[in-house]
Design a protein around this motif. Structure first.
Motif, PDB file in Angstrom:
ATOM      1  N   HIS A 106       0.843  -1.197   0.000  1.00 50.89           N
ATOM      2  CA  HIS A 106       0.000   0.000   0.000  1.00 50.89           C
ATOM      3  C   HIS A 106       0.881   1.250   0.000  1.00 50.89           C
ATOM      4  O   HIS A 106       0.699   2.160  -0.817  1.00 50.89           O
ATOM      5  N   SER A 107       1.848   1.272   0.891  1.00 50.09           N
ATOM      6  CA  SER A 107       2.739   2.421   1.024  1.00 50.09           C
ATOM      7  C   SER A 107       3.580   2.623  -0.235  1.00 50.09           C
ATOM      8  O   SER A 107       3.791   3.758  -0.689  1.00 50.09           O
ATOM      9  N   GLN A 141       1.346   4.038  -2.947  1.00 50.04           N
ATOM     10  CA  GLN A 141       1.057   5.424  -2.579  1.00 50.04           C
ATOM     11  C   GLN A 141       2.242   6.328  -2.945  1.00 50.04           C
ATOM     12  O   GLN A 141       2.060   7.402  -3.525  1.00 50.04           O
ATOM     13  N   PHE A 143       0.810  13.445   0.787  1.00 49.89           N
ATOM     14  CA  PHE A 143       0.531  12.194   1.498  1.00 49.89           C
ATOM     15  C   PHE A 143      -0.386  12.472   2.672  1.00 49.89           C
ATOM     16  O   PHE A 143      -0.140  13.395   3.457  1.00 49.89           O
ATOM     17  N   GLU A 144      -1.409  11.699   2.829  1.00 47.96           N
ATOM     18  CA  GLU A 144      -2.250  11.655   4.027  1.00 47.96           C
ATOM     19  C   GLU A 144      -2.406  13.008   4.727  1.00 47.96           C
ATOM     20  O   GLU A 144      -2.118  13.162   5.904  1.00 47.96           O
ATOM     21  N   ASP A 147      -5.450   8.947   1.239  1.00 49.28           N
ATOM     22  CA  ASP A 147      -4.102   8.441   0.985  1.00 49.28           C
ATOM     23  C   ASP A 147      -3.276   9.491   0.255  1.00 49.28           C
ATOM     24  O   ASP A 147      -2.138   9.764   0.616  1.00 49.28           O
ATOM     25  N   ILE A 148      -3.861  10.084  -0.776  1.00 47.82           N
ATOM     26  CA  ILE A 148      -3.211  11.170  -1.509  1.00 47.82           C
ATOM     27  C   ILE A 148      -4.268  12.246  -1.785  1.00 47.82           C
ATOM     28  O   ILE A 148      -5.352  11.942  -2.258  1.00 47.82           O
TER      29      ILE A 148
END
Length: 94
Positions: free
Chosen positions: A6-7, A10, A31-32, A45-46
């Motif tokens: 996931h990271s 992202q 980011f977040e 998330d973005i």
């Protein structure tokens, strides 16, 4: 909390968006980033904002408290996440 794949996805998406659009001052992806609007705070998330909608402080840095919806929201659905909850976040942004 995001896991490795996931990271990684992202990071690749964010870097790709910023590589294409940041220097031309078209958009910037975060980011977040906590975005508060419509009596609710979301942390996608973005979060991507068109350059002219980013609020900068006197030193040219983006302000910390974002009080508007992003122009583009990217959510990476993990296997354990509820699709309905993610869809609800996206709908709120619209």
């Amino acid at each position: 909390m995001p896991k490795a794949r996931h990271s990684r996805l992202q990071t690749k998406l964010l870097q790709g968006i910023n590589a294409l659009a940041k220097d031309a001052q078209l958009t910037y992806a975060f980011f977040e980033l906590r975005c508060t609007f419509g009596d609710r705070s979301l942390v996608p998330d973005i979060a991507v904002f068109s350059w002219e909608r980013i609020v900068f402080d006197a030193s040219g840095e983006p302000v910390d408290d974002v009080q508007q919806a992003p122009d583009w929201v990217i959510e990476i659905l993990s296997p354990q996440q509820s699709p309905n909850r993610v869809a609800g976040k996206l709908l709120h942004c619209l």
